[in-house]
Motif scaffolding. Structure first.
Motif, short mmCIF file in Angstrom:
data_model
loop_
_atom_site.label_atom_id
_atom_site.label_comp_id
_atom_site.label_asym_id
_atom_site.label_seq_id
_atom_site.Cartn_x
_atom_site.Cartn_y
_atom_site.Cartn_z
N LEU A 180 0.82 -1.21 0.00
CA LEU A 180 0.00 0.00 0.00
C LEU A 180 0.86 1.26 0.00
CD1 LEU A 180 -2.90 -0.85 2.50
CD2 LEU A 180 -3.06 -0.48 0.02
N SER A 181 1.97 1.23 0.71
CA SER A 181 2.81 2.41 0.79
C SER A 181 3.49 2.74 -0.53
CB SER A 181 3.87 2.23 1.88
OG SER A 181 4.76 1.19 1.55
N TYR A 182 3.64 1.73 -1.38
CA TYR A 182 4.20 1.99 -2.71
C TYR A 182 3.13 2.45 -3.68
CZ TYR A 182 8.83 0.27 -1.55
OH TYR A 182 10.08 0.14 -0.99
N LEU A 183 1.90 2.03 -3.42
CA LEU A 183 0.78 2.48 -4.26
C LEU A 183 0.34 3.89 -3.86
CD1 LEU A 183 -1.36 -0.80 -4.35
CD2 LEU A 183 0.03 0.16 -6.21
N ILE A 184 0.54 4.23 -2.59
CA ILE A 184 0.16 5.55 -2.07
C ILE A 184 1.43 6.22 -1.53
CG2 ILE A 184 -1.39 6.79 -0.52
CD1 ILE A 184 -3.05 4.21 -0.31
N PRO A 185 2.17 6.94 -2.36
CA PRO A 185 3.47 7.52 -1.97
C PRO A 185 3.49 8.27 -0.64
CG PRO A 185 3.12 7.79 -4.31
CD PRO A 185 1.84 7.22 -3.77
N PRO A 186 2.48 9.11 -0.32
CA PRO A 186 2.53 9.81 0.98
C PRO A 186 2.57 8.86 2.18
CG PRO A 186 0.94 10.87 -0.47
CD PRO A 186 1.33 9.57 -1.12
N LEU A 187 2.07 7.65 1.97
CA LEU A 187 2.04 6.67 3.05
C LEU A 187 3.43 6.14 3.37
CD1 LEU A 187 0.20 5.09 5.00
CD2 LEU A 187 -0.10 3.36 3.18
N ARG A 188 4.35 6.21 2.40
CA ARG A 188 5.71 5.69 2.60
C ARG A 188 6.37 6.36 3.80
NH1 ARG A 188 7.43 1.22 1.87
NH2 ARG A 188 9.59 1.89 1.79
N LYS A 189 6.29 7.67 3.87
CA LYS A 189 6.93 8.40 4.95
C LYS A 189 6.33 8.01 6.30
CE LYS A 189 8.11 13.04 6.58
NZ LYS A 189 7.98 14.50 6.36
N ILE A 190 5.02 7.88 6.34
CA ILE A 190 4.34 7.51 7.59
C ILE A 190 4.76 6.12 8.04
CG2 ILE A 190 2.09 7.10 8.65
CD1 ILE A 190 0.92 9.16 6.74
N VAL A 191 4.81 5.18 7.10
CA VAL A 191 5.20 3.81 7.42
C VAL A 191 6.64 3.77 7.94
CG1 VAL A 191 5.68 1.53 6.43
CG2 VAL A 191 3.57 2.72 5.85
N TRP A 192 7.52 4.54 7.32
CA TRP A 192 8.91 4.57 7.76
C TRP A 192 9.04 5.16 9.16
CZ3 TRP A 192 13.45 2.49 6.92
CH2 TRP A 192 14.58 3.09 7.45
N GLU A 193 8.36 6.26 9.38
CA GLU A 193 8.49 6.96 10.66
C GLU A 193 7.78 6.25 11.80
OE1 GLU A 193 8.88 11.60 9.05
OE2 GLU A 193 6.98 10.85 9.89
N ARG A 194 6.62 5.67 11.52
CA ARG A 194 5.76 5.15 12.60
C ARG A 194 5.64 3.64 12.66
NH1 ARG A 194 5.01 9.26 16.23
NH2 ARG A 194 4.40 11.20 15.17
N ALA A 195 6.04 2.92 11.62
CA ALA A 195 5.80 1.47 11.61
C ALA A 195 6.99 0.67 11.11
CB ALA A 195 4.57 1.17 10.74
N SER A 196 8.19 1.17 11.36
CA SER A 196 9.37 0.46 10.87
C SER A 196 10.45 0.34 11.93
CB SER A 196 9.95 1.19 9.64
OG SER A 196 9.02 1.22 8.58
N SER A 197 10.07 0.39 13.20
CA SER A 197 11.06 0.36 14.28
C SER A 197 10.60 -0.53 15.42
CB SER A 197 11.31 1.78 14.82
OG SER A 197 11.62 2.68 13.79
N LEU A 198 11.53 -1.32 15.96
CA LEU A 198 11.26 -2.12 17.14
C LEU A 198 11.57 -1.26 18.36
CD1 LEU A 198 12.83 -5.54 16.09
CD2 LEU A 198 10.40 -4.96 16.21
N THR A 199 10.55 -0.64 18.91
CA THR A 199 10.71 0.25 20.06
C THR A 199 9.60 -0.03 21.07
OG1 THR A 199 9.36 1.98 19.04
CG2 THR A 199 11.74 2.06 18.64
N ILE A 200 9.67 0.63 22.22
CA ILE A 200 8.62 0.47 23.23
C ILE A 200 7.78 1.73 23.38
CG2 ILE A 200 10.05 -1.19 24.48
CD1 ILE A 200 10.50 0.94 26.62
N ASP A 201 8.23 2.82 22.79
CA ASP A 201 7.50 4.07 22.87
C ASP A 201 6.60 4.23 21.64
OD1 ASP A 201 6.53 6.62 23.14
OD2 ASP A 201 8.48 7.62 23.29
N PRO A 202 5.28 4.19 21.80
CA PRO A 202 4.37 4.30 20.66
C PRO A 202 4.45 5.64 19.95
CG PRO A 202 3.15 4.44 22.72
CD PRO A 202 4.54 4.04 23.08
N ASN A 203 5.01 6.63 20.60
CA ASN A 203 5.12 7.96 20.00
C ASN A 203 6.45 8.17 19.26
OD1 ASN A 203 2.60 8.93 21.04
ND2 ASN A 203 3.58 9.13 23.04
#
Length: 371
Positions: A180-203
Protein backbone atom coordinates in the motif's frame (compact mmCIF):
# COMPACT_ATOMS: atom_id res chain seq x y z
CA UNK A 1 30.83 3.38 19.18
CA UNK A 2 34.44 4.41 18.54
CA UNK A 3 33.65 7.87 19.82
CA UNK A 4 32.31 6.46 23.08
CA UNK A 5 35.34 4.24 23.66
CA UNK A 6 37.80 7.00 22.82
CA UNK A 7 36.09 9.36 25.22
CA UNK A 8 36.26 6.88 28.06
CA UNK A 9 39.86 5.87 27.52
CA UNK A 10 40.99 9.46 27.07
CA UNK A 11 39.48 10.94 30.22
CA UNK A 12 41.86 11.89 33.02
CA UNK A 13 39.11 12.69 35.45
CA UNK A 14 35.53 11.49 35.24
CA UNK A 15 32.87 13.91 36.33
CA UNK A 16 29.86 11.73 35.53
CA UNK A 17 28.09 10.87 38.75
CA UNK A 18 25.40 8.71 40.22
CA UNK A 19 22.29 10.92 40.38
CA UNK A 20 21.34 9.22 43.63
CA UNK A 21 24.60 9.48 45.53
CA UNK A 22 26.59 12.16 43.74
CA UNK A 23 29.66 9.93 43.72
CA UNK A 24 31.83 9.73 40.62
CA UNK A 25 31.90 6.44 38.71
CA UNK A 26 35.43 5.32 37.70
CA UNK A 27 34.87 5.05 33.96
CA UNK A 28 38.53 5.25 33.00
CA UNK A 29 39.55 2.55 35.47
CA UNK A 30 36.67 0.32 34.34
CA UNK A 31 37.70 0.70 30.71
CA UNK A 32 41.30 -0.24 31.45
CA UNK A 33 40.13 -3.47 33.08
CA UNK A 34 38.18 -4.68 30.04
CA UNK A 35 39.82 -2.99 27.04
CA UNK A 36 40.98 -6.35 25.65
CA UNK A 37 37.43 -7.74 25.46
CA UNK A 38 36.08 -5.64 22.59
CA UNK A 39 36.72 -8.04 19.68
CA UNK A 40 33.83 -10.33 18.65
CA UNK A 41 34.54 -13.99 17.84
CA UNK A 42 32.70 -14.93 14.62
CA UNK A 43 32.84 -18.65 15.46
CA UNK A 44 30.87 -18.08 18.66
CA UNK A 45 28.25 -16.01 16.83
CA UNK A 46 27.79 -18.58 14.09
CA UNK A 47 27.75 -21.63 16.38
CA UNK A 48 25.36 -20.05 18.88
CA UNK A 49 22.93 -18.72 16.31
CA UNK A 50 22.89 -21.75 14.00
CA UNK A 51 22.45 -24.20 16.87
CA UNK A 52 19.48 -22.29 18.28
CA UNK A 53 17.78 -21.55 14.98
CA UNK A 54 18.07 -25.18 13.80
CA UNK A 55 16.84 -26.56 17.13
CA UNK A 56 14.14 -23.90 17.23
CA UNK A 57 12.65 -24.67 13.85
CA UNK A 58 12.97 -28.43 14.45
CA UNK A 59 11.05 -27.99 17.70
CA UNK A 60 8.51 -25.79 15.92
CA UNK A 61 7.66 -28.50 13.39
CA UNK A 62 7.77 -31.19 16.08
CA UNK A 63 5.12 -29.24 17.99
CA UNK A 64 3.15 -28.75 14.78
CA UNK A 65 3.06 -32.49 14.01
CA UNK A 66 2.57 -33.77 17.58
CA UNK A 67 -0.84 -34.70 19.02
CA UNK A 68 -2.69 -31.68 20.37
CA UNK A 69 -1.75 -30.84 23.99
CA UNK A 70 0.47 -33.91 24.25
CA UNK A 71 3.63 -33.78 26.34
CA UNK A 72 5.62 -33.91 23.10
CA UNK A 73 3.82 -30.87 21.76
CA UNK A 74 4.09 -28.86 24.99
CA UNK A 75 7.77 -29.71 25.37
CA UNK A 76 8.55 -28.94 21.74
CA UNK A 77 6.67 -25.64 22.01
CA UNK A 78 8.70 -24.61 25.06
CA UNK A 79 11.96 -25.51 23.31
CA UNK A 80 10.88 -23.64 20.17
CA UNK A 81 10.05 -20.51 22.17
CA UNK A 82 13.33 -20.43 24.09
CA UNK A 83 15.64 -21.24 21.19
CA UNK A 84 13.90 -19.01 18.65
CA UNK A 85 13.83 -16.23 21.25
CA UNK A 86 17.59 -16.53 21.68
CA UNK A 87 18.07 -16.57 17.91
CA UNK A 88 15.87 -13.48 17.50
CA UNK A 89 17.80 -11.52 20.14
CA UNK A 90 20.85 -11.58 17.87
CA UNK A 91 19.20 -8.57 16.21
CA UNK A 92 20.58 -6.65 19.17
CA UNK A 93 24.12 -7.77 18.37
CA UNK A 94 23.64 -6.87 14.72
CA UNK A 95 22.80 -3.32 15.77
CA UNK A 96 26.12 -3.03 17.59
CA UNK A 97 28.60 -4.90 15.43
CA UNK A 98 31.17 -2.73 13.70
CA UNK A 99 29.81 -1.14 10.55
CA UNK A 100 30.44 -3.25 7.47
CA UNK A 101 31.29 -6.46 9.36
CA UNK A 102 29.41 -9.77 9.70
CA UNK A 103 27.69 -9.19 6.33
CA UNK A 104 27.03 -12.87 5.65
CA UNK A 105 25.86 -13.44 9.20
CA UNK A 106 23.40 -10.56 8.82
CA UNK A 107 21.97 -12.05 5.62
CA UNK A 108 21.65 -15.54 7.12
CA UNK A 109 20.04 -14.17 10.28
CA UNK A 110 17.46 -12.28 8.24
CA UNK A 111 16.66 -15.29 6.07
CA UNK A 112 16.32 -17.82 8.90
CA UNK A 113 14.92 -15.64 11.69
CA UNK A 114 14.32 -11.95 11.02
CA UNK A 115 12.07 -12.30 7.99
CA UNK A 116 10.07 -15.36 9.18
CA UNK A 117 9.21 -13.45 12.37
CA UNK A 118 8.61 -10.14 10.59
CA UNK A 119 11.49 -8.42 12.40
CA UNK A 120 14.13 -7.88 9.69
CA UNK A 121 17.30 -6.33 11.05
CA UNK A 122 16.62 -2.88 9.56
CA UNK A 123 13.81 -2.42 12.10
CA UNK A 124 16.47 -2.24 14.83
CA UNK A 125 19.47 -0.94 12.91
CA UNK A 126 20.06 2.76 13.57
CA UNK A 127 17.08 2.90 15.93
CA UNK A 128 18.71 1.02 18.79
CA UNK A 129 21.98 2.90 18.35
CA UNK A 130 20.20 6.12 19.31
CA UNK A 131 19.31 4.46 22.61
CA UNK A 132 23.03 4.53 23.45
CA UNK A 133 23.66 8.14 22.45
CA UNK A 134 24.43 10.36 25.40
CA UNK A 135 22.12 13.13 24.19
CA UNK A 136 19.23 10.74 23.46
CA UNK A 137 19.15 8.02 26.12
CA UNK A 138 16.24 8.42 28.50
CA UNK A 139 14.82 11.44 26.68
CA UNK A 140 11.62 11.77 24.68
CA UNK A 141 13.65 10.99 21.54
CA UNK A 142 14.64 7.56 22.88
CA UNK A 143 12.23 5.01 21.43
CA UNK A 144 13.44 2.32 23.83
CA UNK A 145 12.84 4.21 27.04
CA UNK A 146 9.70 5.12 28.95
CA UNK A 147 9.82 6.44 32.55
CA UNK A 148 7.84 3.48 33.93
CA UNK A 149 9.14 4.07 37.47
CA UNK A 150 7.48 7.50 37.51
CA UNK A 151 4.14 6.33 36.12
CA UNK A 152 1.30 4.08 37.20
CA UNK A 153 2.08 0.32 37.38
CA UNK A 154 -0.81 -0.41 35.02
CA UNK A 155 1.28 1.00 32.16
CA UNK A 156 3.77 -1.82 32.61
CA UNK A 157 0.95 -4.34 32.55
CA UNK A 158 -0.33 -2.78 29.33
CA UNK A 159 3.14 -2.94 27.81
CA UNK A 160 3.38 -6.69 28.48
CA UNK A 161 -0.15 -7.35 27.23
CA UNK A 162 0.71 -5.59 23.99
CA UNK A 163 2.70 -8.74 23.18
CA UNK A 164 -0.56 -10.46 22.24
CA UNK A 165 -1.16 -8.17 19.27
CA UNK A 166 2.40 -7.39 18.21
CA UNK A 167 2.76 -10.42 15.89
CA UNK A 168 -0.43 -9.42 14.10
CA UNK A 169 0.70 -5.80 13.81
CA UNK A 170 4.04 -6.87 12.35
CA UNK A 171 2.31 -9.19 9.90
CA UNK A 172 -0.03 -6.38 8.83
CA UNK A 173 2.88 -3.96 8.50
CA UNK A 174 4.73 -6.10 5.97
CA UNK A 175 1.84 -7.90 4.29
CA UNK A 176 -0.47 -4.90 3.87
CA UNK A 177 1.38 -1.63 4.47
CA UNK A 178 4.38 -2.49 2.32
CA UNK A 179 2.45 -2.74 -0.98
CA UNK A 180 0.00 0.00 0.00
CA UNK A 181 2.81 2.41 0.79
CA UNK A 182 4.20 1.99 -2.71
CA UNK A 183 0.78 2.48 -4.26
CA UNK A 184 0.16 5.55 -2.07
CA UNK A 185 3.47 7.52 -1.97
CA UNK A 186 2.53 9.81 0.98
CA UNK A 187 2.04 6.67 3.05
CA UNK A 188 5.71 5.69 2.60
CA UNK A 189 6.93 8.40 4.95
CA UNK A 190 4.34 7.51 7.59
CA UNK A 191 5.20 3.81 7.42
CA UNK A 192 8.91 4.57 7.76
CA UNK A 193 8.49 6.96 10.66
CA UNK A 194 5.76 5.15 12.60
CA UNK A 195 5.80 1.47 11.61
CA UNK A 196 9.37 0.46 10.87
CA UNK A 197 11.06 0.36 14.28
CA UNK A 198 11.26 -2.12 17.14
CA UNK A 199 10.71 0.25 20.06
CA UNK A 200 8.62 0.47 23.23
CA UNK A 201 7.50 4.07 22.87
CA UNK A 202 4.37 4.30 20.66
CA UNK A 203 5.12 7.96 20.00
CA UNK A 204 8.57 7.28 18.58
CA UNK A 205 9.20 8.84 15.19
CA UNK A 206 12.01 7.28 13.18
CA UNK A 207 14.40 9.72 11.55
CA UNK A 208 14.79 9.61 7.78
CA UNK A 209 18.49 8.72 8.05
CA UNK A 210 18.15 6.19 10.89
CA UNK A 211 20.10 3.48 9.09
CA UNK A 212 23.58 2.34 10.02
CA UNK A 213 24.31 -1.05 8.42
CA UNK A 214 21.15 -2.15 6.63
CA UNK A 215 21.34 -0.04 3.49
CA UNK A 216 19.46 -2.90 1.78
CA UNK A 217 16.44 -2.32 3.99
CA UNK A 218 14.11 -2.11 0.98
CA UNK A 219 15.14 -5.61 -0.08
CA UNK A 220 14.53 -6.84 3.47
CA UNK A 221 11.12 -5.19 3.45
CA UNK A 222 10.24 -6.80 0.11
CA UNK A 223 11.46 -10.21 1.30
CA UNK A 224 9.32 -9.96 4.44
CA UNK A 225 6.29 -9.04 2.31
CA UNK A 226 6.87 -11.92 -0.10
CA UNK A 227 7.38 -14.41 2.72
CA UNK A 228 4.18 -13.32 4.48
CA UNK A 229 2.24 -13.25 1.22
CA UNK A 230 3.32 -16.76 0.19
CA UNK A 231 2.60 -18.29 3.61
CA UNK A 232 -0.84 -16.66 3.88
CA UNK A 233 -1.68 -17.57 0.27
CA UNK A 234 -0.65 -21.20 0.73
CA UNK A 235 -2.73 -21.34 3.91
CA UNK A 236 -5.74 -19.86 2.12
CA UNK A 237 -5.31 -22.47 -0.66
CA UNK A 238 -5.10 -25.27 1.95
CA UNK A 239 -1.61 -26.18 0.77
CA UNK A 240 -0.33 -25.75 4.32
CA UNK A 241 -2.55 -26.10 7.40
CA UNK A 242 -3.86 -23.08 9.26
CA UNK A 243 -2.22 -24.53 12.36
CA UNK A 244 1.14 -23.29 11.00
CA UNK A 245 -0.01 -19.68 11.39
CA UNK A 246 -1.56 -20.42 14.77
CA UNK A 247 1.66 -21.93 16.08
CA UNK A 248 3.72 -19.10 14.57
CA UNK A 249 1.49 -16.65 16.42
CA UNK A 250 1.70 -18.54 19.72
CA UNK A 251 5.49 -18.81 19.55
CA UNK A 252 5.84 -15.15 18.59
CA UNK A 253 3.54 -14.03 21.43
CA UNK A 254 5.54 -15.91 24.04
CA UNK A 255 8.80 -14.56 22.61
CA UNK A 256 7.44 -11.01 22.88
CA UNK A 257 6.18 -11.62 26.43
CA UNK A 258 9.60 -12.86 27.54
CA UNK A 259 11.26 -9.92 25.84
CA UNK A 260 8.85 -7.40 27.36
CA UNK A 261 9.58 -8.72 30.86
CA UNK A 262 13.30 -8.64 30.11
CA UNK A 263 12.97 -5.08 28.84
CA UNK A 264 11.20 -3.97 32.03
CA UNK A 265 14.07 -5.49 34.01
CA UNK A 266 16.75 -3.85 31.86
CA UNK A 267 16.58 -0.31 33.27
CA UNK A 268 15.43 1.61 36.31
CA UNK A 269 13.36 3.88 34.01
CA UNK A 270 13.53 6.82 36.40
CA UNK A 271 14.42 9.61 33.96
CA UNK A 272 11.33 11.76 33.15
CA UNK A 273 12.78 12.54 29.74
CA UNK A 274 13.36 16.27 29.79
CA UNK A 275 17.15 16.13 30.22
CA UNK A 276 19.79 13.79 28.75
CA UNK A 277 21.93 11.67 31.05
CA UNK A 278 25.71 11.29 31.11
CA UNK A 279 27.33 8.01 30.07
CA UNK A 280 27.84 6.98 33.69
CA UNK A 281 24.28 7.98 34.61
CA UNK A 282 22.98 5.82 31.76
CA UNK A 283 24.93 2.90 33.14
CA UNK A 284 23.66 3.49 36.67
CA UNK A 285 20.10 3.67 35.32
CA UNK A 286 20.60 0.22 33.79
CA UNK A 287 20.43 -3.20 35.40
CA UNK A 288 22.62 -6.31 35.65
CA UNK A 289 21.01 -9.63 36.59
CA UNK A 290 23.87 -12.18 36.63
CA UNK A 291 21.52 -14.71 38.21
CA UNK A 292 21.83 -18.42 37.59
CA UNK A 293 24.08 -19.17 34.57
CA UNK A 294 21.64 -21.84 33.38
CA UNK A 295 18.27 -20.22 34.07
CA UNK A 296 18.81 -16.48 33.64
CA UNK A 297 20.03 -16.69 29.99
CA UNK A 298 16.69 -18.28 29.10
CA UNK A 299 14.86 -14.98 29.65
CA UNK A 300 17.84 -12.66 29.08
CA UNK A 301 19.78 -14.37 26.28
CA UNK A 302 22.82 -13.29 24.30
CA UNK A 303 24.45 -11.37 27.13
CA UNK A 304 21.45 -9.23 28.03
CA UNK A 305 21.55 -10.29 31.67
CA UNK A 306 24.57 -7.98 31.83
CA UNK A 307 22.61 -5.06 30.42
CA UNK A 308 24.17 -2.36 32.59
CA UNK A 309 27.65 -3.55 31.64
CA UNK A 310 26.56 -3.47 28.02
CA UNK A 311 25.54 0.17 28.43
CA UNK A 312 28.93 0.88 29.90
CA UNK A 313 30.70 -0.73 26.91
CA UNK A 314 28.17 -0.97 24.11
CA UNK A 315 30.66 -2.30 21.53
CA UNK A 316 31.70 -5.26 23.69
CA UNK A 317 30.50 -8.56 22.15
CA UNK A 318 27.94 -10.46 24.16
CA UNK A 319 30.20 -13.44 24.80
CA UNK A 320 32.65 -11.26 26.77
CA UNK A 321 30.16 -9.44 29.00
CA UNK A 322 30.23 -12.09 31.74
CA UNK A 323 34.01 -11.96 31.89
CA UNK A 324 33.90 -8.16 31.98
CA UNK A 325 31.40 -8.26 34.83
CA UNK A 326 33.66 -10.49 36.92
CA UNK A 327 36.67 -8.27 36.28
CA UNK A 328 34.80 -5.11 37.24
CA UNK A 329 33.35 -6.60 40.42
CA UNK A 330 36.73 -7.91 41.55
CA UNK A 331 39.07 -5.36 39.98
CA UNK A 332 37.61 -1.91 40.56
CA UNK A 333 39.25 -0.06 43.43
CA UNK A 334 35.75 0.95 44.50
CA UNK A 335 32.98 -1.23 43.06
CA UNK A 336 30.18 0.15 45.25
CA UNK A 337 28.48 2.09 42.44
CA UNK A 338 28.89 -0.80 40.03
CA UNK A 339 27.15 -3.11 42.48
CA UNK A 340 24.13 -0.79 42.66
CA UNK A 341 23.15 -1.99 39.18
CA UNK A 342 22.84 -5.60 40.38
CA UNK A 343 19.56 -7.43 40.82
CA UNK A 344 19.23 -10.96 42.20
CA UNK A 345 16.67 -12.18 39.68
CA UNK A 346 14.02 -11.17 37.17
CA UNK A 347 11.51 -11.13 40.02
CA UNK A 348 13.74 -8.85 42.06
CA UNK A 349 14.17 -6.42 39.15
CA UNK A 350 10.46 -6.36 38.32
CA UNK A 351 9.45 -6.03 41.97
CA UNK A 352 11.69 -3.01 42.45
CA UNK A 353 10.39 -1.09 39.47
CA UNK A 354 6.80 -2.02 40.36
CA UNK A 355 7.25 -0.70 43.91
CA UNK A 356 8.84 2.53 42.66
CA UNK A 357 6.03 2.97 40.17
CA UNK A 358 3.39 2.36 42.83
CA UNK A 359 5.04 4.85 45.18
CA UNK A 360 5.27 7.46 42.41
CA UNK A 361 1.60 6.96 41.52
CA UNK A 362 0.62 7.31 45.18
CA UNK A 363 2.67 10.50 45.55
CA UNK A 364 1.11 11.97 42.43
CA UNK A 365 -2.36 11.13 43.69
CA UNK A 366 -1.67 12.78 47.07
CA UNK A 367 -0.27 15.87 45.34
CA UNK A 368 -3.34 16.04 43.12
CA UNK A 369 -5.67 15.83 46.11
CA UNK A 370 -3.83 18.59 47.95
CA UNK A 371 -4.23 21.01 45.07
Amino acid sequence: MKETEATISGETEVSAANPNSGEAFPLREAHSLVSDLMTPNPWIYWADFLFNIVVGWAAFFTALLSPLFSLWQIGAYAVAVLTLYRAAIFVHELAHLKKGTFKTFRIVWNCLCGIPFMIPSFTYDGVHNDHHRRDVYGTHEDGEYLPFATRKPVEMVGYVLLSFILPLLLLARFLLLTPLSYLIPPLRKIVWERASSLTIDPNYKRAEDAIRNDLNWRQQELAAFLFAFVIVLLTWLDVIPFSVLVLWYLVAVMVFILNSLRTLAAHAYRNPGEKPMSHAEQFLDSVNVPGNPLITPLWAPVGLRFHATHHLFMSMPYHNLGKAQRRLVNGLSDNSLYLTTMRKSLWDALTRIWQESAQAAESQEKAHRSE
